[in-house]
Design a protein around this motif. Structure first.
Motif, short mmCIF file in Angstrom:
data_model
loop_
_atom_site.label_atom_id
_atom_site.label_comp_id
_atom_site.label_asym_id
_atom_site.label_seq_id
_atom_site.Cartn_x
_atom_site.Cartn_y
_atom_site.Cartn_z
N SER A 34 0.84 -1.20 0.00
CA SER A 34 0.00 0.00 0.00
C SER A 34 0.88 1.25 0.00
CB SER A 34 -0.86 0.00 1.27
OG SER A 34 -0.01 0.14 2.41
N MET A 35 0.25 2.41 -0.08
CA MET A 35 0.99 3.67 0.00
C MET A 35 1.78 3.74 1.30
SD MET A 35 1.92 6.67 -1.13
CE MET A 35 0.83 7.28 -2.41
N GLY A 37 2.85 1.27 3.16
CA GLY A 37 3.93 0.28 3.11
C GLY A 37 5.07 0.72 2.20
N GLN A 38 4.75 1.25 1.02
CA GLN A 38 5.81 1.72 0.12
C GLN A 38 6.55 2.91 0.72
OE1 GLN A 38 5.14 2.19 -4.09
NE2 GLN A 38 3.64 0.54 -4.15
N THR A 39 5.82 3.79 1.41
CA THR A 39 6.45 4.94 2.05
C THR A 39 7.41 4.48 3.14
OG1 THR A 39 4.51 6.32 1.59
CG2 THR A 39 6.05 7.10 3.28
N ALA A 40 6.94 3.58 4.00
CA ALA A 40 7.79 3.07 5.09
C ALA A 40 9.04 2.39 4.54
CB ALA A 40 6.99 2.11 5.97
N SER A 41 8.88 1.62 3.48
CA SER A 41 10.01 0.93 2.86
C SER A 41 11.02 1.93 2.29
CB SER A 41 9.50 -0.01 1.77
OG SER A 41 10.57 -0.64 1.11
N ALA A 42 10.52 2.94 1.59
CA ALA A 42 11.41 3.96 1.02
C ALA A 42 12.13 4.71 2.13
CB ALA A 42 10.62 4.93 0.14
N LEU A 43 11.43 5.04 3.20
CA LEU A 43 12.06 5.76 4.31
C LEU A 43 13.14 4.93 5.00
CD1 LEU A 43 8.86 7.46 5.78
CD2 LEU A 43 10.72 8.57 4.49
N GLN A 72 -4.29 9.33 -1.32
CA GLN A 72 -3.59 8.46 -0.37
C GLN A 72 -2.56 9.21 0.47
OE1 GLN A 72 -2.43 4.53 -1.77
NE2 GLN A 72 -3.56 4.90 -3.66
N LYS A 73 -2.61 10.52 0.43
CA LYS A 73 -1.63 11.33 1.16
C LYS A 73 -1.67 11.07 2.67
CE LYS A 73 0.05 16.07 1.61
NZ LYS A 73 -0.19 17.48 1.26
N GLU A 78 1.03 9.04 7.56
CA GLU A 78 1.11 8.11 8.70
C GLU A 78 2.51 7.50 8.79
OE1 GLU A 78 -1.67 4.88 9.77
OE2 GLU A 78 -3.11 6.06 8.58
N ALA A 79 2.99 6.97 7.70
CA ALA A 79 4.32 6.35 7.68
C ALA A 79 5.39 7.40 7.97
CB ALA A 79 4.58 5.67 6.35
N TRP A 80 5.24 8.57 7.40
CA TRP A 80 6.20 9.67 7.60
C TRP A 80 6.30 10.03 9.08
CZ3 TRP A 80 9.73 12.29 4.83
CH2 TRP A 80 10.12 13.56 5.25
#
Length: 115
Positions: A34-35, A37-43, A72-73, A78-80
């Motif tokens: 998901s958005m 999950g991809q954000t957390a992975s990139a971070l 999906q911002k 949330e991940a940020w």
């Protein structure tokens, strides 16, 4: 002096100049996520690049987040916010883009003060 680190076939993952570290665009590893999950992975990948470049996420100065779906911002945020302490938040922009590649939802570029 310019120091380039972590060479790939098309770029360096990090470039340092005059006490500033510039990190190239980073995407997650699993495009089925998901958005959030991809954000957390990139971070997580960004954090490793920062450490290898001799700095840390506490030294972030600026971030630009490119996302393919602005609806999906909140999931991205949330991940940020789970990744960064409130006192370490950098200047930031989120930009909606049409395409980042097949199933890629987010790409993140950051700049940090050298360690």
């Amino acid at each position: 002096m310019i120091t380039r680190k972590m060479r790939t076939p098309i770029m360096h993952r990090a470039v340092e100049h005059a006490g500033t570290v510039y990190v190239a665009g980073v995407i997650g590893d699993d495009m089925t996520q998901s958005m959030k999950g991809q954000t957390a992975s990139a971070l997580a990948k960004i954090e490793k690049v920062l450490v290898e470049a001799g700095t840390s996420k506490k030294n972030l100065l600026a971030a630009t987040l490119y996302i393919t779906d602005m609806s999906q911002k909140s999931a991205m945020n949330e991940a940020w916010n789970e990744w960064l302490a409130p006192e370490d938040l950098p200047a930031r922009a989120t930009i909606g883009v049409a395409d980042l590649g097949e199933k890629v939802l987010i790409e993140i570029v950051v700049t940090a003060a050298a360690g």
